[in-house]
Design a protein around this motif. Structure first.
Motif, PDB file in Angstrom:
ATOM      1  N   THR A  50      45.132  41.240  35.550  1.00 16.16           N
ATOM      2  CA  THR A  50      43.696  41.387  35.347  1.00 16.16           C
ATOM      3  C   THR A  50      43.260  42.849  35.379  1.00 16.16           C
ATOM      4  O   THR A  50      42.080  43.143  35.225  1.00 16.16           O
ATOM      5  CB  THR A  50      42.899  40.585  36.400  1.00 16.16           C
ATOM      6  OG1 THR A  50      43.253  41.053  37.705  1.00 16.16           O
ATOM      7  CG2 THR A  50      43.187  39.091  36.282  1.00 16.16           C
ATOM      8  N   SER A 109      45.640  43.437  31.621  1.00 17.85           N
ATOM      9  CA  SER A 109      44.797  42.578  30.786  1.00 17.85           C
ATOM     10  C   SER A 109      45.110  42.780  29.299  1.00 17.85           C
ATOM     11  O   SER A 109      45.093  41.825  28.520  1.00 17.85           O
ATOM     12  CB  SER A 109      43.319  42.815  31.067  1.00 17.85           C
ATOM     13  OG  SER A 109      42.956  44.153  30.804  1.00 17.85           O
ATOM     14  N   GLU A 141      46.646  39.791  26.847  1.00 16.74           N
ATOM     15  CA  GLU A 141      46.126  39.448  25.520  1.00 16.74           C
ATOM     16  C   GLU A 141      47.243  39.466  24.484  1.00 16.74           C
ATOM     17  O   GLU A 141      47.310  38.605  23.610  1.00 16.74           O
ATOM     18  CB  GLU A 141      45.011  40.408  25.110  1.00 16.74           C
ATOM     19  CG  GLU A 141      43.715  40.166  25.830  1.00 16.74           C
ATOM     20  CD  GLU A 141      43.116  38.804  25.505  1.00 16.74           C
ATOM     21  OE1 GLU A 141      43.143  38.393  24.325  1.00 16.74           O
ATOM     22  OE2 GLU A 141      42.640  38.149  26.443  1.00 16.74           O
ATOM     23  N   ILE A 165      49.515  34.571  34.540  1.00 17.26           N
ATOM     24  CA  ILE A 165      48.822  35.821  34.822  1.00 17.26           C
ATOM     25  C   ILE A 165      48.327  35.779  36.267  1.00 17.26           C
ATOM     26  O   ILE A 165      47.580  34.883  36.641  1.00 17.26           O
ATOM     27  CB  ILE A 165      47.617  36.017  33.868  1.00 17.26           C
ATOM     28  CG1 ILE A 165      48.015  35.764  32.413  1.00 17.26           C
ATOM     29  CG2 ILE A 165      46.994  37.389  34.074  1.00 17.26           C
ATOM     30  CD1 ILE A 165      49.112  36.632  31.890  1.00 17.26           C
ATOM     31  N   GLY A 194      46.344  37.903  39.184  1.00 13.03           N
ATOM     32  CA  GLY A 194      45.477  39.041  39.497  1.00 13.03           C
ATOM     33  C   GLY A 194      45.376  39.263  40.990  1.00 13.03           C
ATOM     34  O   GLY A 194      46.068  38.616  41.788  1.00 13.03           O
ATOM     35  N   ARG A 195      44.482  40.139  41.359  1.00 10.04           N
ATOM     36  CA  ARG A 195      44.321  40.561  42.749  1.00 10.04           C
ATOM     37  C   ARG A 195      44.117  39.396  43.720  1.00 10.04           C
ATOM     38  O   ARG A 195      44.629  39.400  44.822  1.00 10.04           O
ATOM     39  CB  ARG A 195      43.138  41.528  42.828  1.00 10.04           C
ATOM     40  CG  ARG A 195      42.900  42.108  44.187  1.00 10.04           C
ATOM     41  CD  ARG A 195      41.777  43.126  44.169  1.00 10.04           C
ATOM     42  NE  ARG A 195      41.914  44.104  43.112  1.00 10.04           N
ATOM     43  CZ  ARG A 195      42.624  45.241  43.207  1.00 10.04           C
ATOM     44  NH1 ARG A 195      43.241  45.508  44.327  1.00 10.04           N
ATOM     45  NH2 ARG A 195      42.700  46.074  42.214  1.00 10.04           N
ATOM     46  N   ASP A 226      44.884  36.090  43.242  1.00 11.53           N
ATOM     47  CA  ASP A 226      45.597  34.895  42.814  1.00 11.53           C
ATOM     48  C   ASP A 226      46.951  34.730  43.480  1.00 11.53           C
ATOM     49  O   ASP A 226      47.828  34.048  42.944  1.00 11.53           O
ATOM     50  CB  ASP A 226      45.811  34.933  41.292  1.00 11.53           C
ATOM     51  CG  ASP A 226      44.525  34.958  40.513  1.00 11.53           C
ATOM     52  OD1 ASP A 226      43.536  34.390  40.994  1.00 11.53           O
ATOM     53  OD2 ASP A 226      44.508  35.548  39.421  1.00 11.53           O
TER      54      ASP A 226
END
Length: 75
Positions: free
Chosen positions: A12, A17, A21, A32, A34-35, A37
């Protein structure tokens, strides 16, 4: 269980990111992370044969005024 997926840590962030994509456009199965997750790791890891680690603590490092390079290690 198939291990064809990609685990993207830091997915993320700025670079993550953009890579997320690209993986999506290329139809590559990706988990994916992120911070906030971290709890997803336990279920994501078994299906991944590749790990891309782009997570960092740049905000904390910059706030402390510590300069780093690719060869530096943080205390």
């Amino acid at each position: 269980m198939s291990r064809d997926g990609v685990l993207l840590l830091g997915g993320t962030g700025f670079i993550g990111s953009a890579l997320a994509e690209r993986l999506k456009r290329e139809n590559i199965a990706a988990h994916i992370v992120g911070r906030n997750d971290g709890d997803l790791l336990e279920t994501a890891i078994p299906g991944c044969g590749t790990v891309i680690h782009l997570a960092s603590a740049t905000t904390r490092v910059l706030q402390q005024g510590i300069q780093t390079s690719s060869a530096a290690t943080l205390p």
